[in-house]
Design a protein around this motif. Structure first.
Motif, PDB file in Angstrom:
ATOM      1  N   ALA A 446      30.983  47.359  45.608  1.00 41.00           N
ATOM      2  CA  ALA A 446      31.979  46.429  45.417  1.00 41.00           C
ATOM      3  C   ALA A 446      31.940  45.494  46.847  1.00 41.00           C
ATOM      4  O   ALA A 446      31.883  46.083  47.968  1.00 41.00           O
ATOM      5  N   PHE A 447      32.135  44.175  46.712  1.00 37.91           N
ATOM      6  CA  PHE A 447      32.284  43.487  47.750  1.00 37.91           C
ATOM      7  C   PHE A 447      33.531  42.341  47.633  1.00 37.91           C
ATOM      8  O   PHE A 447      33.521  41.617  46.823  1.00 37.91           O
ATOM      9  N   TYR A 465      38.865  41.804  35.893  1.00 33.97           N
ATOM     10  CA  TYR A 465      37.722  41.119  36.099  1.00 33.97           C
ATOM     11  C   TYR A 465      36.549  41.996  36.472  1.00 33.97           C
ATOM     12  O   TYR A 465      36.363  42.104  37.655  1.00 33.97           O
ATOM     13  N   GLY A 466      35.275  42.203  35.564  1.00 32.64           N
ATOM     14  CA  GLY A 466      34.260  42.838  36.217  1.00 32.64           C
ATOM     15  C   GLY A 466      34.360  44.187  35.852  1.00 32.64           C
ATOM     16  O   GLY A 466      33.244  44.832  36.109  1.00 32.64           O
ATOM     17  N   ALA A 778      41.680  43.934  44.986  1.00 31.83           N
ATOM     18  CA  ALA A 778      42.399  44.775  43.804  1.00 31.83           C
ATOM     19  C   ALA A 778      41.213  44.822  42.687  1.00 31.83           C
ATOM     20  O   ALA A 778      40.757  45.840  41.982  1.00 31.83           O
ATOM     21  N   ARG A 779      40.388  43.873  42.361  1.00 31.23           N
ATOM     22  CA  ARG A 779      39.251  43.782  41.464  1.00 31.23           C
ATOM     23  C   ARG A 779      38.314  44.782  41.818  1.00 31.23           C
ATOM     24  O   ARG A 779      37.933  45.594  41.208  1.00 31.23           O
ATOM     25  N   CYS A 780      37.927  45.026  43.265  1.00 27.34           N
ATOM     26  CA  CYS A 780      36.911  45.921  43.742  1.00 27.34           C
ATOM     27  C   CYS A 780      37.354  47.233  43.377  1.00 27.34           C
ATOM     28  O   CYS A 780      36.681  48.186  43.150  1.00 27.34           O
ATOM     29  N   LEU A 781      38.604  47.513  43.948  1.00 23.08           N
ATOM     30  CA  LEU A 781      39.270  48.918  43.801  1.00 23.08           C
ATOM     31  C   LEU A 781      39.473  49.323  42.489  1.00 23.08           C
ATOM     32  O   LEU A 781      39.177  50.510  41.931  1.00 23.08           O
TER      33      LEU A 781
END
Length: 861
Positions: A446-447, A465-466, A778-781
């Motif tokens: 994740a980036f 998202y994602g 938060a999206r990445c986590l």
């Protein structure tokens, strides 16, 4: 993607087009021929209706000296023939209608498949485009709408219509031969002439229309430019010069249009001549009976057969005109399809793919993440890297230090696989990082690179998202992620301002109503009852405006919206009945006069004007003029202009709040009159307006009010310092004690993020930069990646508690990979040492972390 729309639609739906052509040619053409033969035999009955018998559906070729019978047909009495012909024509018409319906459905399905093929090609090209191809992706997105819009009919009918035209041409030639073989060349030449003439007219009409559109656009541009220069025109007296200049431009454009119109007129002249001369040529050919010496004379042409041939000729000519129109559309659309195909090919050529065969290998859970002589460039920020060699073992915690522009963020993006190296290679566990599936790589590595790009939908959808739906965290886990990223306060605040629907959430609504008593008790225990003024039907609420006190509820829809409230006829009737029109007009005039005086020295875009003015900046000039020409409310003009002024002043008064604006315009007696108007408003409300307002009721939840307002059942006092934070703290404590905190977070997660389609900007309730950074993290986590790369610029991380937040992130990522960009000052004091620290300066490494890697390799082994 194919650059020719006809080839594209054929390849996208071969079976559908083949079926449609088979139906048209195999069934439609014979049915048309049968209907024309029946029509021929019906016409043949007219001069011979007393004959004992007549042939029906007989096919014969009249050759010199003999007759070649192709089908003997049937012999019938005239009355029977008429009935059979009429029934056959009716059956053919119904069958052709059914075939037409089926063919149209097939063509529409084929059109949808072709359009889907175009969209899929564009979507794949955009999604797979590298980061540096953003301009090409934008051009592709703009072009695809125009291509699909202009080529709509072409994708549907470009295969079927030519097939129908060819069948109709053969049918016309066949009926011409049945009437007289000598009519076949005449029919062929006539159809060719019609097609060429109509095609020429269409092409030149399109050229004329394009010139007309350009002329209209140029005229609009010239006039807009003239409006921009009007101050200079008035100052320098250049009206005559501008008139001459614009007249010269108009004359030049008119010359081009006149030339195109002349060419169109020249093209229409042969078409008109053909319309007159073709029937004469056909009749003359039919009447011509001379033959060579010694040969028998040509047989006469049956008028009924000539009429059937004329019908077939007309059908073929009509279809030839449609085919010519489609060909013209193809000529105009094909360059756009070429541009679209060229852009897609360009983007596909720029996709940097590793040389590999078969499926992408699985992404390992751990291994050595290394760069060998990597050079990279980020077109978004302009940062670059040159000759970077880095080797880190994963899972581990790595810090990359460097100032903005040093290349630290580019290195983080390269390690995450989000920027393709222009030189060298990036490997993970010995495999090229580009060889892994891009979507899987993004989920596992994740980036977080800064502010999140939001989409329209709920806040929950934006946070997830994602994330794959099957692996999406529940609300409890999502709240934990929000706390880890510092987003919990934002989510909670949106939950307090959110609205709940009693019909879908009856338990929560009942709990909120029950918690009102607890809230009042908590306020009383803290001696803070005065900080919230409750909604009381018998008392004026000083924390609300005059309009809100009259309405005593929340508007639903636009009927009683604040900016339109004063214009509503029902409100005006209530004000007239309560004799409040004149007092409110005087209040509005006083408010306007005071506001104009207070903000006289401030520009329209000043923050104080936006926050405290009762009228908008666009209305400022109007109210400044109004207070100059109106010394008092009795000076209002008569007629429509006076009514407009009165309505605007009443609207200003309805937005006035004594506790907020403090002009001293309302006394106790007037408050009682407003409360009485409130009662009249509710009592006489028409049934068709019952759904336009949700009244405050102590026994139920108001679905149009916020959760916080429903809990307080009142407004926070604006007259005491720190009232709002003190009340909010009590609200949070009461909701936690009542077990409603999770519901508040859920409402916050369900709150809408609205995006303006035209600009992509956020609508009301905008989310600031700090919150967008937290949403991106938060999206990445939420995906629980194996490696988390956080590449937030230093100025985006100047928030309270950076050290504590970093420690929490590292604790949450214990046992998993974590790469973070830090300012050039290095690792903050008090932080547990990182497994490796990579310093980047001037687009290159300052100190390679070789020692740290050497220490980790035995542990990894």
């Amino acid at each position: 993607m194919d650059s020719d729309p006809i080839v594209l639609t054929w390849r996208a739906a071969r079976r559908l087009h083949a079926t449609a052509v088979a139906l048209v040619v195999g069934l439609g053409a014979p049915l048309c021929a049968l209907a024309l033969l029946c029509l021929r035999d019906l016409v043949a009955v007219l001069p011979r209706d007393e004959a004992p018998t007549l042939p029906f559906l007989r096919l014969a070729l009249s050759l010199p000296g003999r007759e070649l019978v192709l089908a003997p047909g049937f012999t019938m009495r005239p009355a029977e023939l008429e009935l059979a012909a009429f029934l056959c024509i009716a059956a053919c018409a119904l069958t052709l209608a059914g075939i037409g319906w089926v063919v149209a459905r097939l063509c529409f399905k084929a059109q949808n498949r072709a359009a889907d093929a175009v969209r899929e090609s564009v979507l794949r090209a955009i999604l797979d485009a590298p980061a540096g191809a953003r301009d090409e992706a934008r051009s592709l997105a703009r072009l695809v709408g125009e291509v699909l819009g202009r080529g709509d009919r072409l994708l549907a009918a470009s295969i079927v219509v030519p097939a129908m035209t060819l069948a109709a041409l053969l049918l016309a030639l066949g009926f011409a031969g049945l009437a007289a073989p000598r009519l076949i060349p005449t029919a062929a030449i006539g159809l060719a002439a019609i097609g060429l003439a109509y095609g020429l007219v269409l092409e030149r009409a399109r050229d004329r229309q394009d010139l007309r559109l350009r002329s209209s656009t140029r005229a609009e541009t010239n006039l807009n430019d003239l409006v921009r220069r009007l101050p200079a025109v008035r100052v320098h007296g250049a009206a005559a010069l501008e008139r001459t200049r614009i007249a010269a431009r108009v004359a030049a454009m008119r010359t081009n249009v006149a030339r195109a119109e002349a060419r169109l007129a020249y093209a229409r002249a042969p078409a008109l001549a053909l319309a007159v001369i073709l029937p004469a040529i056909a009749i003359g050919t039919a009447l011509w009976r001379s033959a060579t010496p010694g040969a028998p004379p040509a047989p006469p042409v049956d008028p009924a057969a000539l009429l059937a041939a004329t019908g077939a000729f007309g059908l073929a000519g009509w279809l030839a005109a449609i085919c010519a129109r489609l060909w013209t559309v193809r000529k105009s659309v094909r360059p756009r399809f070429r541009d679209l195909a060229r852009l897609i090919a360009m983007l596909q050529g720029r996709q940097a793919k590793a040389a590999r065969t078969g499926l992408a290998p699985p992404l390992p859970r751990s291994g050595i993440l290394a760069t060998q002589g990597v050079g990279a460039f980020d077109p978004a920020s302009g940062e670059r890297l040159t000759g970077v060699d880095v080797t880190v073992a994963m899972p581990s915690h790595v810090a990359i230090t460097g100032s903005r522009g040093s290349g630290a963020r580019v290195l983080a993006a390269v390690l995450a696989g989000q920027i393709e190296p222009t030189a060298g290679a990036v490997t993970y566990a010995g495999a090229d990082l580009r060889g892994f599936d891009a979507a899987e790589r993004a989920r596992r590595i994740a980036f977080a690179a800064g502010e999140a790009i939001l989409m329209e939908g709920s806040l929950r959808q934006n946070l997830l998202y994602g994330t794959e739906p099957a692996n999406a965290p529940d609300d409890i886990a999502l709240i934990g992620i929000s706390r880890l990223t510092g987003l919990d306060g934002f989510v909670y605040a949106r939950g307090l301002t959110g609205r709940l629907e009693p019909a879908t959430q009856p338990r929560l609504a009942a709990a909120i109503v029950a918690a009102r008593r607890t809230m009042r008790a908590a306020l009383a225990a803290k001696g803070a009852e005065r900080l919230v003024e409750p909604f009381d039907p018998e008392r004026y609420n000083h924390q609300a405006s005059i309009g809100e006190n009259i309405l005593f509820g929340e508007p639903v829809g636009g009927a009683f919206a604040p900016l339109r409230f004063a214009r509503h006829p029902y409100l005006r009737a209530v004000l007239e009945a309560e004799e409040l029109v004149r007092p409110l007009t005087e209040i509005g005039l006083s408010v306007a006069r005071s506001t104009v005086e207070i903000f006289a020295d401030l520009p329209n875009d000043h923050p104080l004007f936006d926050n405290y003015s009762l009228f908008q900046a666009s209305e400022r000039g109007y109210f400044e003029d109004l207070v100059v020409r109106l010394p008092n409310a009795a000076s209002l003009r008569r007629g429509a202009a006076g009514q407009r002024d009165r309505t605007r002043l009443i609207g200003l008064a309805l937005r006035y709040s004594e506790s907020r604006h403090r002009f001293g315009l309302i006394d106790d007696a007037f408050e009682q009159r407003l409360v009485q108007a409130r009662r009249s408003f509710a009592r006489m409300l028409p049934s068709h307006l019952a759904g336009a307002v949700e009244f405050h009721d102590p026994g139920r939840v108001n679905p149009a009010a916020s959760l916080e307002e429903n809990l307080l059942f009142g407004r926070i006092s604006l007259g005491e310092a720190n009232a709002e934070p003190r009340v909010r703290a009590l609200v949070q404590r009461v909701l936690a004690d009542e077990g409603l905190e999770a519901s508040v977070y859920s409402l916050g997660l369900d709150s809408k993020v609205e995006i303006q389609p035209s600009t992509g900007a956020l609508a009301d309730g905008a989310i600031n930069a700090r919150e967008r950074v937290a949403i991106e993290l938060a999206r990445c986590l939420a995906r629980e990646p194996d490696i988390l790369v956080v590449a937030v610029a230093p100025d985006e991380r100047k928030v309270e508690g950076v050290r504590e937040r970093l420690a929490q992130l590292r604790q949450a990522r214990a046992g998993r990979g974590f790469i973070v960009c830090l300012p050039e000052t290095g690792v903050p004091d008090g932080i547990e040492p990182f497994d490796a620290v990579i310093a980047v300066e001037n687009s290159a490494l300052a100190a390679p972390p070789a020692a740290a890697v050497a220490e980790m390799e035995p542990a990894l082994a």
